[in-house]
Design a protein around this motif. Structure first.
Motif, short mmCIF file in Angstrom:
data_model
loop_
_atom_site.label_atom_id
_atom_site.label_comp_id
_atom_site.label_asym_id
_atom_site.label_seq_id
_atom_site.Cartn_x
_atom_site.Cartn_y
_atom_site.Cartn_z
N ALA A 176 0.84 -1.20 0.00
CA ALA A 176 0.00 0.00 0.00
C ALA A 176 0.87 1.25 0.00
CB ALA A 176 -0.93 -0.01 1.21
N LYS A 177 1.94 1.23 0.81
CA LYS A 177 2.80 2.41 0.88
C LYS A 177 3.54 2.60 -0.44
CE LYS A 177 3.58 1.90 5.74
NZ LYS A 177 4.61 1.53 6.72
N SER A 178 3.98 1.51 -1.04
CA SER A 178 4.71 1.66 -2.30
C SER A 178 3.78 2.20 -3.38
CB SER A 178 5.31 0.32 -2.74
OG SER A 178 4.34 -0.46 -3.40
N LEU A 179 2.47 2.00 -3.20
CA LEU A 179 1.51 2.51 -4.18
C LEU A 179 1.13 3.95 -3.89
CD1 LEU A 179 -0.74 -0.64 -4.49
CD2 LEU A 179 0.86 0.22 -6.17
N GLY A 180 1.71 4.50 -2.82
CA GLY A 180 1.51 5.93 -2.58
C GLY A 180 0.63 6.25 -1.39
N ALA A 181 0.23 5.25 -0.61
CA ALA A 181 -0.65 5.52 0.53
C ALA A 181 0.18 5.96 1.73
CB ALA A 181 -1.44 4.27 0.88
N THR A 182 -0.35 6.92 2.48
CA THR A 182 0.32 7.30 3.72
C THR A 182 0.13 6.18 4.73
OG1 THR A 182 -1.69 8.33 4.51
CG2 THR A 182 -0.14 9.76 3.36
N THR A 227 -3.58 5.90 5.59
CA THR A 227 -4.40 5.34 4.52
C THR A 227 -4.11 3.86 4.36
OG1 THR A 227 -4.04 7.44 3.43
CG2 THR A 227 -5.18 5.77 2.17
#
Lengths: 366, 423
Positions: free
Chosen positions: B324-330, B333
């Protein structure tokens, strides 16, 4: 992207070190720079530090020392979600509670993209991996290969310039893996993205990459295109790790005209190309590929030193013959020959002479 | 392959239908399996199913009146309860006859106390009458009406007779009406006077407090389960022991410990007074009220929330968060959109467990609840052991059971019971 420090370098590791426990370095002094659009593979046995490097690049691990730069900017202090790097995980990490379309839409949603844009991009990404009809399904309803494609599409859907892949094909069967290898490389070249790919499978590394970085013991042992890596290994680890390899141990007797004369431990003399040896008296390990060993007297290179060998086993493999020999007291010396009409088929128990071109036999570190 | 192409049933090699020969082959296996579960099945049947059935039956059962006063019940059928007058002589004569037999068998007091649940005072009418009737000559001693009224004036009260008439059938919904603060009046069911309504309040309080306890458990357990699931195995085991520690201590001891902590001369109050945060004369009241019950029960039920949450969270791989983080989520999120939805089954399982356990909880509210913090279960216990009104206790229990089943059903509709994981 201001201040590009090194011409065309896009991803750079500079003197990077990593330690988890404060006692042992997992990554020791890593220096690496890759241009935009390159497909680079980090290859190495488990525990060699390749995945740690990838995780540092992705931002999930912090470097203990050194600088990692992306497009000329240091990213040491940028959290992973702001790096804009796509990533494909070993087990795909598709969110099980979301449909395929929702999975792909997720990176666009967190970027606050409008609904219609999102849908268009998701559709395009699904079509790109030929999975257009699967948007409404859940990850658990897909096969391993399909999940793989979706993971790839999800890592690409937000159009990152850099994509990291952590052994993405590890869970697939052999046939599917080979198919996916081609698909991934074609896709990467077509889209012009930069890829850092981690694997422990050397065939995968050789077939897919522009360059391969061979990791061992926290260091890059050699960084070269696949053909150089295979044909000109820089040290005995690389020689052993890439492809099949015969090794013999001995001492350098003399070096002249770029050829080293090596006396093996059982007394036999052979010619080799000095790579990691510089003077007589040094211990060395010579390395010769099985397909470069010659035993046909007519084709033996002129003036080559030869060794006596005893045939132990002859294995018929269809396209090639594999023959196991006892050479210089070691009985794990292999010879590979093409299955051609005039090829000699050796018989167990037969005594033969083997030889090779000095440049095919590399005298490496002991 | 010819078997599959013909239209009839598929046949086995010996010509019998495949279904039948398969059933025969599996029969031994089934019998063996049944034998293995038989002891447990019997145990559950004897100690669980039968008592519950008996309890449900008791909540509507009312044979005592017609069994003990058979003639009176028949004679009373003709009487119009709304006439405003006591029944005529025939009913009293039947009562005299019934009571004489009942008094000889010492059963009259039982009917008295049964009817006393419905109308206070009837018990003493029966007791007094039973004593006298023994000496009467039921054949020739009449008329009895005046004699009964002379023993106890209640025998002349149409309301008392209405109660007897209302409760003469073999089955009654009276206990359930009672349990819902209703009573049978002249025009069917009606609310009891405001000051007599206790069960409705208790049910509401039980639901409300169980909800508060469940929510506090979720809030406290979630971070703990998270840490447990994300620590390396060694430290996680250590922490797990701390979570399980309360299970090895007696429930009574733990509850009493809360008493020591929370009472006005207790550890917390003493500390606050010593620190000067609370004046000596205005010590906090933290026990023998709802607060005390909620604190103690949250503590006691917490492991039941942590364990299912932990077992669910353990299966959520950390790579989901990384992905999720690598996809741009904080961080937030990633947690809220990716981790939390996957942990919901654990919350659901824990909540069902804690909520159902707490609405039936008895010991802790009894010890630390005072009067304001007791649950419906304490009232049930009171009717079982003190007032001996088992029918009412059974009705209250049946309502509690129904509430649990309804909640379970609602939960299944909303979250889906398949999503519940206990491990």
């Amino acid at each position: 992207m201001a201040d590009v420090s090194n011409g065309d370098a896009f991803v750079e590791f500079e003197r990077v070190q990593k330690s988890y426990d404060g006692e042992n370095l997992v990554v020791k002094d890593l220096n690496l720079s890759m241009p935009k659009g390159e497909f680079l593979t980090m290859l190495g046995p488990s525990g060699s530090g390749k995945t740690t490097c990838l995780m540092m690049l992705a931002g999930f691990e912090t470097a203990t020392h050194g600088d990692i730069r992306l497009g000329g900017t240091s990213i040491n202090n940028i959290p992973p979600h702001k790096r804009g790097i796509g990533m494909v995980f070993q087990n795909y990490a598709l969110f099980p509670h979301m449909t395929i379309a929702e999975n792909l839409s997720f990176p666009l949603e967190v970027r606050k993209m409008g609904k219609s844009d999102r849908e268009a991009k998701v559709m395009r990404a699904l079509d790109m991996v030929e999975m257009g009809a699967f948007g409404g399904r859940r990850p658990a309803q897909l096969s391993g290969g399909q999940q793989q494609r979706i993971a790839l599409a999800r890592a690409l859907v937000f159009e990152p310039e850099l994509v990291l892949m952590d052994e993405p094909l590890g869970a697939l069967d052999k046939q599917l893996r080979e198919k996916m290898q081609f698909e991934i490389t074609h896709l990467a070249h077509r889209l012009g993205i930069t890829v850092v790919y981690v694997t422990h499978d050397q065939t995968e590394a050789l077939t897919m990459s522009d360059r391969v970085a061979v990791f061992d013991d926290g260091r890059i042992q050699q960084l070269a295109p696949p053909d150089k890596l295979y044909e000109e290994p820089q040290n005995s680890f690389v020689a052993q790790f890439i492809g099949e390899n015969n090794t013999l141990e001995g001492v350098v007797k003399e070096i002249s005209n770029g050829v080293a004369l090596v006396q093996l431990d059982d007394g036999g003399l052979i010619d080799a190309k000095p790579i990691n040896v510089s003077k007589a008296g040094e211990r060395t390990r010579v390395s010769i590929r099985p397909e470069r060993v010659e035993y046909n007297k007519d084709r033996m290179p002129e003036g080559a030193h030869t060794l006596k060998a005893e045939v132990l086993e002859f294995i018929y493999m269809g396209d090639i013959f594999r023959t196991r020999l006892r050479v210089a007291g070691k009985d794990d010396f292999f010879v590979k020959t093409r299955n051609a009409p005039d090829q000699v088929r050796l018989k167990p128990g037969q005594e033969i002479e083997i030889g090779w071109l000095a440049e095919d036999c590399r005298a490496l570190d002991a | 392959m010819s078997d599959t192409t013909q239209s009839g049933p598929v046949l086995a090699a010996d010509g019998t239908p495949l279904k039948r020969s398969l059933a025969r082959a599996l029969r031994m296996q089934k019998i063996r399996a049944l034998m293995l579960v038989a002891p447990l099945l019997l145990f559950v049947l004897i100690t669980f199913i039968l008592p519950i059935g008996d309890m449900l039956f008791r909540s509507v059962e009312n044979q005592i009146v017609s069994d003990t006063l058979p003639r009176t019940v028949v004679a009373l059928r003709e009487w119009d309860a709304n006439s405003g007058e006591a029944p005529d002589e025939a009913v009293y004569a039947a009562l005299a006859e019934d009571l004489k037999i009942a008094a000889a068998a010492k059963l009259h007091t039982r009917v008295g106390s049964r009817l006393n649940y419905e109308k206070p005072g009837i018990s003493s009418m029966f007791r007094k009458a039973g004593r006298k009737v023994k000496k009467w000559d039921v054949e020739n001693g009449g008329p009895f009406k005046e004699q009964f009224i002379a023993i106890h004036e209640g025998w002349g009260d149409p309301d008392a007779w209405r109660t007897i008439q209302t409760y003469s059938p073999n089955f009654t919904n009276g206990y359930f009406l009672n349990a819902a603060d209703l009573q049978k009046g002249a025009e069917g069911a009606e609310w009891r006077p405001e000051d007599e309504q206790i069960y409705w309040v208790l049910f509401k309080r039980t639901m409300f407090m169980s909800m508060v306890i469940t929510i506090s458990c979720i809030i406290l357990a979630y971070p703990v389960a998270w840490i447990l699931a994300n620590l390396p195995a060694r430290s996680a085991n250590m922490l797990m022991i701390l979570v399980l520690l309360p299970f090895w201590t007696s429930l009574l001891v733990r509850t009493s410990a809360w008493k020591v902590m929370l009472q006005q001369q207790g550890v917390i109050n003493e500390t606050l007074v010593w620190l000067g945060l609370v004046a000596d004369e205005s010590r906090l009241v933290m026990i023998n009220n709802q607060f005390g019950t909620i604190v103690a029960m949250t503590h006691i039920l917490l492991p039941f929330m942590i364990l299912p949450m932990y077992s669910v969270m353990q299966t959520i791989q950390p790579t989901y968060l990384r992905a999720a983080k690598s996809l741009g989520a904080t961080n937030w999120t990633a947690f809220w959109r990716v981790y939390f939805p996957q942990s919901v089954p654990g919350i659901g399982a824990g909540s069902i467990l804690v909520f159902i356990l707490s609405i039936g909880y008895y010991i802790t509210p009894e010890l630390v609840g005072g009067t304001k913090g007791v649950f419906i279960s304490n009232r049930i216990a009171f009717h079982i052991s003190s007032s001996l009104n088992w029918g009412l206790a059974a009705a209250l229990g049946a309502i509690l059971l129904a509430v649990v089943l309804v909640l379970y059903w609602a939960y299944d509709k909303i979250v889906g019971i398949d999503n519940v994981k206990l491990g």
